[in-house]
Design an enzyme around this catalytic site. Structure first.
Site, PDB file in Angstrom:
ATOM      1  N   HIS A 267       0.868  -1.197   0.000  1.00  0.00           N
ATOM      2  CA  HIS A 267       0.000   0.000   0.000  1.00  0.00           C
ATOM      3  C   HIS A 267       0.897   1.237   0.000  1.00  0.00           C
ATOM      4  O   HIS A 267       1.615   1.470  -0.967  1.00  0.00           O
ATOM      5  CB  HIS A 267      -0.940  -0.108   1.218  1.00  0.00           C
ATOM      6  N   HIS A 306      -2.860  -2.513  -9.677  1.00  0.00           N
ATOM      7  CA  HIS A 306      -3.770  -1.872  -8.731  1.00  0.00           C
ATOM      8  C   HIS A 306      -5.035  -2.705  -8.651  1.00  0.00           C
ATOM      9  O   HIS A 306      -5.472  -3.260  -9.660  1.00  0.00           O
ATOM     10  CB  HIS A 306      -4.109  -0.441  -9.202  1.00  0.00           C
ATOM     11  N   ASP A 362       2.452   5.269  -7.177  1.00  0.00           N
ATOM     12  CA  ASP A 362       3.739   5.175  -6.494  1.00  0.00           C
ATOM     13  C   ASP A 362       4.922   5.025  -7.426  1.00  0.00           C
ATOM     14  O   ASP A 362       6.066   5.125  -6.991  1.00  0.00           O
ATOM     15  CB  ASP A 362       3.712   3.970  -5.537  1.00  0.00           C
TER      16      ASP A 362
END
Ligand code: ACO
Length: 443
Positions: A267, A306, A362
């Site tokens: 995460h 994702h 990210d």
């Protein structure tokens, strides 16, 4: 045509008509489906909630197939271009963009509360010199509840709002103090003349100068990154916030749980992993070998994939564009070349195409944070600061929702049926065999 679904139970031949609301069936409506009178009733089995809506929400909309992200209906691209983090936080929490006077009051109410009690510094000092700043953040934000005992009055609107101001205001201060502690540097108090991100940069980087002058490009870049990270509907940490919040503790305790969930490498810890991965790859010519290893199941391509986006994460596109503006100030990060090439190769590879694995938020954020001088350990902390707005917005919505109760999932019990206790002298290694098999569908 009726908005219903008819289910036939082949065990009994009975049919049931269940209403469909907002594209969902209520799990509780399945309970009436029973094999016999003694049966508990049908449940749904959904490990990791891959197809279960846990709430109805008006905050954030994601269309993972189309790569769409909206806060309260506003496209993320427009907010990133024209809004500020604090304005976006107001939008998420209260549902509408603030008027000029509402915005001024909101910014004042938060800026006014950036300082933390001096005792927080003392227990911050108790951490080991190399303590991970995210570990420090998890603990210290939870500890704030002991400073504000009235925060337990979660249904008192005024008290609730005060904690929201405090949480948004104090997260950067806790984060900066954790950073300074890890470097053995003196803590720097907030400078309330500066913007939200300007103040954070001051607390992080001011040394002997009387007044720190943050670079406006970096100040804005950080603000933009904060807008992009402010909410993302029912992700792991938000689910933790809602789940822990559902037992009605004070919000500091619930935020500590959310921060802990964010800490994990799958995460909020993913951008830290991306940087480690890019550094480990080291050069463009080693990318094919790395991809081969990932495809063989030896590790992940961090920053890719994702649960919801099966298309390019729209936040990743915005960050990629913004990276060039940051590099004009900081100088180009050599890891960018590896990241760009890695993305190119992965997006052409059948393994990633078939699994719809695209760069997520990210993939590029870590490279920017590193260029701005942040050590990798600070990356999840920089995620937690803005996500606080989303967490409190979701927490508030949950408290106002009459359908919400304490979160308590069911299980499918597949363990032993009843068996008798065996004294320690009679036990066999690996457990004492029992006659009956496993598999009692207990509730
Ligand atoms: N690298 C390589 N393979 C991957 C990756 C990846 N990053 N992500 C998924 N896969 C593969 C899985 O191995 C699986 O393959 P299989 O079908 O052959 O078994 C398939 O793609 C489906 O993946 P799941 O793990 O089932 O997808 P899930 O929705 O459960 O996981 C997650 C999503 C956790 C984000 C995953 O893609 C991942 O671990 N990515 C890397 C970590 C990361 O970047 N996390 C940040 C997410 S964004 C955020 O939290 C802000």
């Amino acid at each position: 045509m009726a908005d219903t679904i008819t289910v036939t139970d082949n065990r009994t031949g009975k049919s049931y008509e269940l209403p469909i609301e907002h594209g969902t069936v209520r799990a509780m409506h399945l309970r009436q489906i029973k094999a016999n009178d003694a049966d508990f009733g049908l449940m749904v089995y959904d490990p990791a909630f891959t197809n279960t809506a846990s709430c109805r929400s008006h905050i954030t909309f994601i269309d993972g197939d189309e790569g769409i992200l909206r806060y309260r209906g506003y496209p993320i691209e427009q907010l990133a271009e024209q809004s500020s983090y604090l304005e976006t936080a107001y939008l998420l929490i209260f549902g509408e963009l603030p008027t000029r006077s509402q915005l001024d009051q909101w910014v004042h109410d938060i800026t006014f509360r950036t300082f933390i009690h001096e005792n927080v510094k003392k227990f911050m000092d108790g951490f080991h010199h190399d303590a991970h700043p995210m570990g420090m953040l998890v603990s210290t934000v939870g500890a704030l509840s002991t400073f504000y005992p009235e925060s337990k009055e979660i249904f008192d609107e005024e008290v609730q709002l005060l904690q929201i101001h405090r949480l948004i205001a104090k997260m950067p201060t806790l984060a900066a103090f954790a950073y300074r502690h890890s470097l053995g540097l003196p803590y720097r108090y907030p400078d309330n003349d500066l913007s939200f991100t300007g103040n954070l940069l001051t607390m992080l980087y001011r040394m002997s100068e009387a007044k720190y002058d943050p670079d406006p490009v970096l100040e804005r870049a950080l603000d933009l990154l904060f807008i992009l990270h402010a909410d993302h509907e029912q992700n792991c940490s938000t689910n933790a916030m809602r789940s822990v919040g559902s037992s009605h503790p004070d919000p500091y305790s619930a935020i500590a749980a959310a921060c802990a969930a964010l800490y994990g490498p799958l995460h909020g810890g993913a951008n830290e992993e991306v940087l480690r991965m890019l550094t480990q790859i080291g050069s463009v010519d080693r990318i094919p070998e790395f991809i081969k290893e990932v495809k063989a199941g030896h590790g992940l391509l961090f920053g890719f994939g994702h649960r919801v986006y099966k298309h390019y994460d729209p936040r990743a596109s915005i960050i990629k564009t913004m990276a060039h503006r940051v590099f004009e100030v900081t100088g180009r990060n050599p890891l960018l070349d590896i990241a760009l090439e890695l993305e190119k190769i992965a997006l052409e590879d059948a393994y990633f195409i078939e699994r719809k694995l695209y760069p997520n938020v990210d993939f590029y954020s870590g490279i920017i944070y590193q260029s701005m001088g942040f050590p990798v350990a600070m990356f999840p902390v920089l995620f937690a600061i803005p996500r606080t707005a989303g967490w409190v917005a979701q927490w508030r919505e949950m408290l106002q929702d009459p359908e919400q109760k304490i979160a308590r999932p069911r299980q499918v019990y597949l363990g032993y049926d009843q068996r008798d206790y065996v004294s320690v002298e009679r036990r066999e290694p690996g457990g004492t065999p029992v006659a009956s098999g496993a598999g009692q569908a207990a509730r």
